[in-house]
Design a protein around this motif. Structure first.
Motif, PDB file in Angstrom:
ATOM      1  N   THR A 275       0.662  -1.461  -0.366  1.00 32.38           N
ATOM      2  CA  THR A 275       0.289  -0.180   0.088  1.00 32.38           C
ATOM      3  C   THR A 275       0.838   0.778  -0.171  1.00 32.38           C
ATOM      4  OG1 THR A 275      -0.233   0.424   2.282  1.00 32.38           O
ATOM      5  CG2 THR A 275      -1.860  -1.245   1.890  1.00 32.38           C
ATOM      6  N   ARG A 276       0.168   2.704  -0.431  1.00 31.23           N
ATOM      7  CA  ARG A 276       1.094   3.529  -0.136  1.00 31.23           C
ATOM      8  C   ARG A 276       0.586   4.423   0.244  1.00 31.23           C
ATOM      9  NH1 ARG A 276      -1.566   6.256  -3.160  1.00 31.23           N
ATOM     10  NH2 ARG A 276      -1.877   6.294  -5.653  1.00 31.23           N
ATOM     11  N   PHE A 277       1.048   5.542   0.869  1.00 29.88           N
ATOM     12  CA  PHE A 277       0.239   7.062   1.390  1.00 29.88           C
ATOM     13  C   PHE A 277       1.307   8.076   0.775  1.00 29.88           C
ATOM     14  CE2 PHE A 277       1.019  10.331   4.910  1.00 29.88           C
ATOM     15  CZ  PHE A 277      -0.561  11.020   4.367  1.00 29.88           C
ATOM     16  N   ALA A 278       0.580   8.536  -0.184  1.00 27.27           N
ATOM     17  CA  ALA A 278       0.901   9.711  -1.012  1.00 27.27           C
ATOM     18  C   ALA A 278       0.521  11.206  -1.150  1.00 27.27           C
ATOM     19  CB  ALA A 278       0.322   9.507  -2.273  1.00 27.27           C
ATOM     20  N   PRO A 279       1.009  11.342   0.512  1.00 26.38           N
ATOM     21  CA  PRO A 279       1.091  12.873   0.116  1.00 26.38           C
ATOM     22  C   PRO A 279       1.645  14.224  -0.310  1.00 26.38           C
ATOM     23  CG  PRO A 279       2.291  12.410   1.887  1.00 26.38           C
ATOM     24  CD  PRO A 279       2.467  11.006   1.549  1.00 26.38           C
ATOM     25  N   SER A 280       0.713  15.253  -0.846  1.00 27.49           N
ATOM     26  CA  SER A 280       1.898  16.371  -1.428  1.00 27.49           C
ATOM     27  C   SER A 280       2.252  16.945  -0.398  1.00 27.49           C
ATOM     28  CB  SER A 280       0.375  16.875  -1.809  1.00 27.49           C
ATOM     29  OG  SER A 280       0.059  16.114  -2.988  1.00 27.49           O
ATOM     30  N   PRO A 281       3.131  17.351  -0.414  1.00 25.70           N
ATOM     31  CA  PRO A 281       3.903  18.416   0.418  1.00 25.70           C
ATOM     32  C   PRO A 281       3.747  20.054   0.841  1.00 25.70           C
ATOM     33  CG  PRO A 281       5.678  17.817  -0.966  1.00 25.70           C
ATOM     34  CD  PRO A 281       4.993  17.143  -1.726  1.00 25.70           C
TER      35      PRO A 281
ATOM     36  N   LEU B 132       0.775  17.260 -14.074  1.00 27.86           N
ATOM     37  CA  LEU B 132       0.197  17.478 -13.215  1.00 27.86           C
ATOM     38  C   LEU B 132      -0.612  15.900 -12.256  1.00 27.86           C
ATOM     39  CD1 LEU B 132      -1.458  19.354 -15.646  1.00 27.86           C
ATOM     40  CD2 LEU B 132      -2.584  19.445 -13.166  1.00 27.86           C
ATOM     41  N   TYR B 133      -0.917  15.069 -11.142  1.00 25.53           N
ATOM     42  CA  TYR B 133      -1.459  14.450 -10.442  1.00 25.53           C
ATOM     43  C   TYR B 133      -1.196  13.161 -10.839  1.00 25.53           C
ATOM     44  CZ  TYR B 133      -4.271  11.341  -7.323  1.00 25.53           C
ATOM     45  OH  TYR B 133      -4.570   9.391  -7.088  1.00 25.53           O
ATOM     46  N   MET B 134      -2.111  12.896 -12.189  1.00 28.33           N
ATOM     47  CA  MET B 134      -2.883  11.716 -12.580  1.00 28.33           C
ATOM     48  C   MET B 134      -1.532  10.872 -12.918  1.00 28.33           C
ATOM     49  SD  MET B 134      -6.117  11.641 -12.365  1.00 28.33           S
ATOM     50  CE  MET B 134      -7.024  12.516 -13.054  1.00 28.33           C
TER      51      MET B 134
ATOM     52  N   LEU C  73       6.036   5.272   1.783  1.00 24.14           N
ATOM     53  CA  LEU C  73       5.258   6.849   1.329  1.00 24.14           C
ATOM     54  C   LEU C  73       5.811   7.112  -0.212  1.00 24.14           C
ATOM     55  CD1 LEU C  73       4.687   9.457   3.095  1.00 24.14           C
ATOM     56  CD2 LEU C  73       7.430   9.317   3.882  1.00 24.14           C
ATOM     57  N   ARG C  74       4.679   8.285  -0.455  1.00 23.68           N
ATOM     58  CA  ARG C  74       5.663   8.112  -1.448  1.00 23.68           C
ATOM     59  C   ARG C  74       5.163   9.801  -1.274  1.00 23.68           C
ATOM     60  NH1 ARG C  74       1.008   6.778  -6.458  1.00 23.68           N
ATOM     61  NH2 ARG C  74       0.455   9.321  -6.191  1.00 23.68           N
ATOM     62  N   ILE C  75       6.228  10.176  -1.410  1.00 25.04           N
ATOM     63  CA  ILE C  75       6.561  12.057  -1.266  1.00 25.04           C
ATOM     64  C   ILE C  75       5.320  12.776  -3.139  1.00 25.04           C
ATOM     65  CG2 ILE C  75       7.035  13.916  -1.049  1.00 25.04           C
ATOM     66  CD1 ILE C  75       6.611  12.364   2.343  1.00 25.04           C
ATOM     67  N   ASP C  76       4.495  13.545  -3.217  1.00 23.61           N
ATOM     68  CA  ASP C  76       3.852  13.785  -4.459  1.00 23.61           C
ATOM     69  C   ASP C  76       4.318  14.990  -4.813  1.00 23.61           C
ATOM     70  OD1 ASP C  76       2.990  11.558  -5.250  1.00 23.61           O
ATOM     71  OD2 ASP C  76       1.143  12.035  -4.959  1.00 23.61           O
ATOM     72  N   ASP C  77       5.822  15.438  -5.408  1.00 24.16           N
ATOM     73  CA  ASP C  77       5.939  16.277  -5.237  1.00 24.16           C
ATOM     74  C   ASP C  77       6.708  17.083  -6.731  1.00 24.16           C
ATOM     75  OD1 ASP C  77       8.237  14.811  -5.588  1.00 24.16           O
ATOM     76  OD2 ASP C  77       9.185  15.646  -4.052  1.00 24.16           O
TER      77      ASP C  77
ATOM     78  N   ASP D  22     -12.934  11.699  -2.572  1.00 25.97           N
ATOM     79  CA  ASP D  22     -12.813  12.462  -3.976  1.00 25.97           C
ATOM     80  C   ASP D  22     -12.104  12.543  -4.862  1.00 25.97           C
ATOM     81  OD1 ASP D  22     -10.967  12.278  -1.267  1.00 25.97           O
ATOM     82  OD2 ASP D  22      -9.685  14.394  -1.918  1.00 25.97           O
ATOM     83  N   HIS D  23     -11.468  11.158  -4.902  1.00 23.67           N
ATOM     84  CA  HIS D  23     -10.266  10.614  -5.578  1.00 23.67           C
ATOM     85  C   HIS D  23     -11.497   9.478  -6.872  1.00 23.67           C
ATOM     86  CE1 HIS D  23      -6.421  12.613  -4.793  1.00 23.67           C
ATOM     87  NE2 HIS D  23      -6.743  12.190  -3.925  1.00 23.67           N
ATOM     88  N   VAL D  24     -12.458   9.047  -6.382  1.00 23.62           N
ATOM     89  CA  VAL D  24     -13.332   7.985  -7.098  1.00 23.62           C
ATOM     90  C   VAL D  24     -12.996   8.752  -9.147  1.00 23.62           C
ATOM     91  CG1 VAL D  24     -15.981   6.963  -7.591  1.00 23.62           C
ATOM     92  CG2 VAL D  24     -15.056   7.598  -5.297  1.00 23.62           C
TER      93      VAL D  24
ATOM     94  N   LEU E 201      -5.686   2.693  -1.282  1.00 27.73           N
ATOM     95  CA  LEU E 201      -7.111   2.754  -0.446  1.00 27.73           C
ATOM     96  C   LEU E 201      -7.408   4.143  -0.040  1.00 27.73           C
ATOM     97  CD1 LEU E 201      -9.281   2.690   1.391  1.00 27.73           C
ATOM     98  CD2 LEU E 201      -7.300   1.826   3.481  1.00 27.73           C
ATOM     99  N   ARG E 202      -7.935   5.044  -0.491  1.00 25.14           N
ATOM    100  CA  ARG E 202      -7.942   6.703  -0.207  1.00 25.14           C
ATOM    101  C   ARG E 202      -9.071   6.971  -0.669  1.00 25.14           C
ATOM    102  NH1 ARG E 202      -5.771   7.440  -7.057  1.00 25.14           N
ATOM    103  NH2 ARG E 202      -6.672   6.679  -7.778  1.00 25.14           N
ATOM    104  N   GLY E 203      -9.350   9.076  -0.046  1.00 24.94           N
ATOM    105  CA  GLY E 203     -10.866   9.290   0.043  1.00 24.94           C
ATOM    106  C   GLY E 203     -11.236   9.202  -1.254  1.00 24.94           C
TER     107      GLY E 203
ATOM    108  N   PRO F 184       2.062  10.974 -12.765  1.00 29.17           N
ATOM    109  CA  PRO F 184       2.669  10.540 -12.134  1.00 29.17           C
ATOM    110  C   PRO F 184       2.083   9.087 -11.237  1.00 29.17           C
ATOM    111  CG  PRO F 184       3.268  12.712 -11.930  1.00 29.17           C
ATOM    112  CD  PRO F 184       1.994  12.349 -13.367  1.00 29.17           C
ATOM    113  N   SER F 185       1.125   9.008 -10.397  1.00 29.60           N
ATOM    114  CA  SER F 185       0.624   8.393  -9.635  1.00 29.60           C
ATOM    115  C   SER F 185       0.594   6.949  -9.882  1.00 29.60           C
ATOM    116  CB  SER F 185      -0.832   9.104  -9.281  1.00 29.60           C
ATOM    117  OG  SER F 185      -1.007   8.318  -7.687  1.00 29.60           O
ATOM    118  N   ALA F 186      -0.035   6.848 -11.432  1.00 26.12           N
ATOM    119  CA  ALA F 186      -0.856   5.837 -12.146  1.00 26.12           C
ATOM    120  C   ALA F 186       0.827   4.954 -11.931  1.00 26.12           C
ATOM    121  CB  ALA F 186      -1.140   5.908 -12.772  1.00 26.12           C
TER     122      ALA F 186
END
Ligand code: GLU
Length: 450
Positions: free
Chosen positions: A15-21, A194-196, A49-53, A216-218, A212-214, A198-200
């Motif tokens: 799994t990953r947690f991917a916050p934008s700093p 943009l986010y889309m 942990l993935r830093i979305d920077d 708002d990402h559906v 697993l995320r909120g 790189p995340s994939a």
């Protein structure tokens, strides 16, 4: 597409947690991080942990440090860390691959033009879906635009023939019609991402098995499912949890800025936050469970509800109090006032809501205290108490038994003046535990002074 999955055993959960700093983690982010951590721990897998920077302008290094510090405070250690700013070559590769396959196209509209299109569509009662005007440009038109100095941004071309669907871990079967979605912009005219995409790309490259995320990402997921396929990968399992809202039922501004610093300032235990957030919004009861393992064992996406989870400060405080009451001296000794020993912690622990409050009660043991003024009758009673006080085992039981016999007092009349004279308070920790901590001299002096 490079795929460096050699380091993992096939099918291990990752799994990953991917916050934008771009700011501090708030309670909603913390909950997502926790759930990803628990999902990985339960499966015996890895939590990354993935830093979305990729947004260099808005990303700040001190926020990256703060993310790490917050996760450490919460005890959500990551098994590895990646940062997007160090992975730009991967995105470029994927971009080229998609371009070669005709899945990205340049677009030249300005913000204002796009805004105008949206307004017209909405005015006609139509959904504001991008009309693909840029896709219809001929090679000559594109070349002319570029020659005129217009730099394109880039859109991912959704395949309208390919049905989009996934079995969401929280929401069940999800279906989207690609034709009802806009081709997303994935790259800006200046080349930044943009986010889309790189995340994939990262989810593929890092071997992420569960996203697993909120919720708002559906709609992002709908688009990303096609990106995974276009890049030749199988999409991970997706689950979207209902958002966290305040007690009032809205995602309040306050909640959006409520983070670890605020909880630390209020002296909340990370274990309390974890116990609460682990189960908020699920069908499992929120309980003051201070150990991780039972929380991990009971973690199950099937228990997650669709309704927003309500975060209530009062509930956090209740959980915190119950957890503090379970904490051993060794867990808290470095946060207690100097001189407060194990017996002191045990005497005072039932009376505190936070560890920090122990200092207030300990000050009553060490003194000086401020006694109320007593009636003449009580003064005589307390003078006798000073006489009767005898140290040894259980001085409080001995003192009150003797005084009961000699004065005939009982109940409140017996106990309250003693407590007031000894502590200056009319409520507080069990006197049988507190009195031995004061020491004989001090106790006698307080009784005599009344
Ligand atoms: N950086 C994104 C965010 O914070 C990550 C979303 C995701 O989990 O894919 O919203």
């Amino acid at each position: 597409m490079r795929n460096t999955l050699g380091y993992r055993r096939a099918m291990d959960t990752i799994t990953r947690f991917a916050p934008s700093p771009t700011g501090r983690l708030h309670v909603g982010n913390i909950r997502t991080a926790l759930h990803n951590w628990m999902l990985a721990r339960k499966a015996g897998g890895r939590f990354m942990l993935r830093i979305d920077d990729t947004d260099a302008e808005r990303s700040e290094e001190h926020f990256v440090d703060a993310v790490r510090a917050d996760l450490a405070w919460l005890g959500l250690e990551a098994d590895g860390e990646e940062r997007q700013s160090a992975r730009l070559a991967l995105y470029e590769d994927a971009f080229q691959k998609l371009k070669d396959a005709g899945r990205v196209y340049p677009a030249f509209e300005t913000q204002q033009e796009l805004e105008l299109k949206r307004k017209i569509q909405l005015g006609r009662g139509l959904p504001p879906i991008y009309d693909r005007a840029a896709l219809k440009l001929t090679e000559e038109e594109r070349a002319a635009n570029q020659a005129a100095g217009l730099a394109p941004h880039w859109r991912f071309r959704l395949d309208h023939e390919e049905a989009i669907g996934w079995d969401d871990g929280v929401r069940g079967a999800q279906k989207f019609d690609a034709a009802q979605l806009s081709d997303p912009v994935i790259r800006r005219a200046d080349g930044s991402w943009l986010y889309m995409l790189p995340s994939a790309v990262d989810d593929i490259d890092m071997g992420i098995t569960d996203v697993l995320r909120g919720e708002d990402h559906v709609s992002n997921t709908a688009v990303q499912v096609q990106m995974f396929t276009a890049l030749g990968a199988t999409p991970p399992a997706f689950a979207h949890e209902a958002l966290l809202v305040g007690r009032e039922g809205k995602l309040s501004k306050r909640l959006g800025s409520l983070g670890c610093d605020a909880f630390r300032e209020r002296d909340m235990e990370p274990e309390a936050l974890v116990a609460l957030l682990a189960r908020l919004g699920t069908s499992l009861p929120v309980e003051p469970i201070a150990q991780r393992q039972p929380l991990i064992d009971s973690f199950d996406l099937a228990t997650f509800g669709r309704a927003p989870a309500k975060f209530d400060d009062a509930e956090l405080e209740r959980v915190n109090t119950a957890i503090v009451h379970q904490m051993n001296y060794a867990d808290v000794s470095d946060r207690l006032p100097a001189g407060m020993d194990e017996a002191g912690w045990h005497a005072i622990r039932p009376n505190v809501g936070t560890v920090g409050e122990a200092a207030k009660w300990w000050a009553l043991v060490t003194g000086p205290i401020k006694q109320p003024s007593f009636s003449a009758e009580d003064r005589a009673f307390l003078a006798e108490a000073a006489q009767q006080l005898e140290w040894g085992d259980n001085p409080w039981a001995k003192l009150t038994t003797r005084l009961k016999e000699s004065t005939g007092r009982k109940g409140k009349a017996l106990f309250l003046p003693l407590r007031q004279a000894l502590t200056g308070m009319d409520h507080g920790p069990d006197m049988a535990e507190l009195l031995p901590l004061m020491g004989e001299q001090e106790a006698r002096a307080r009784l005599a002074e009344a």
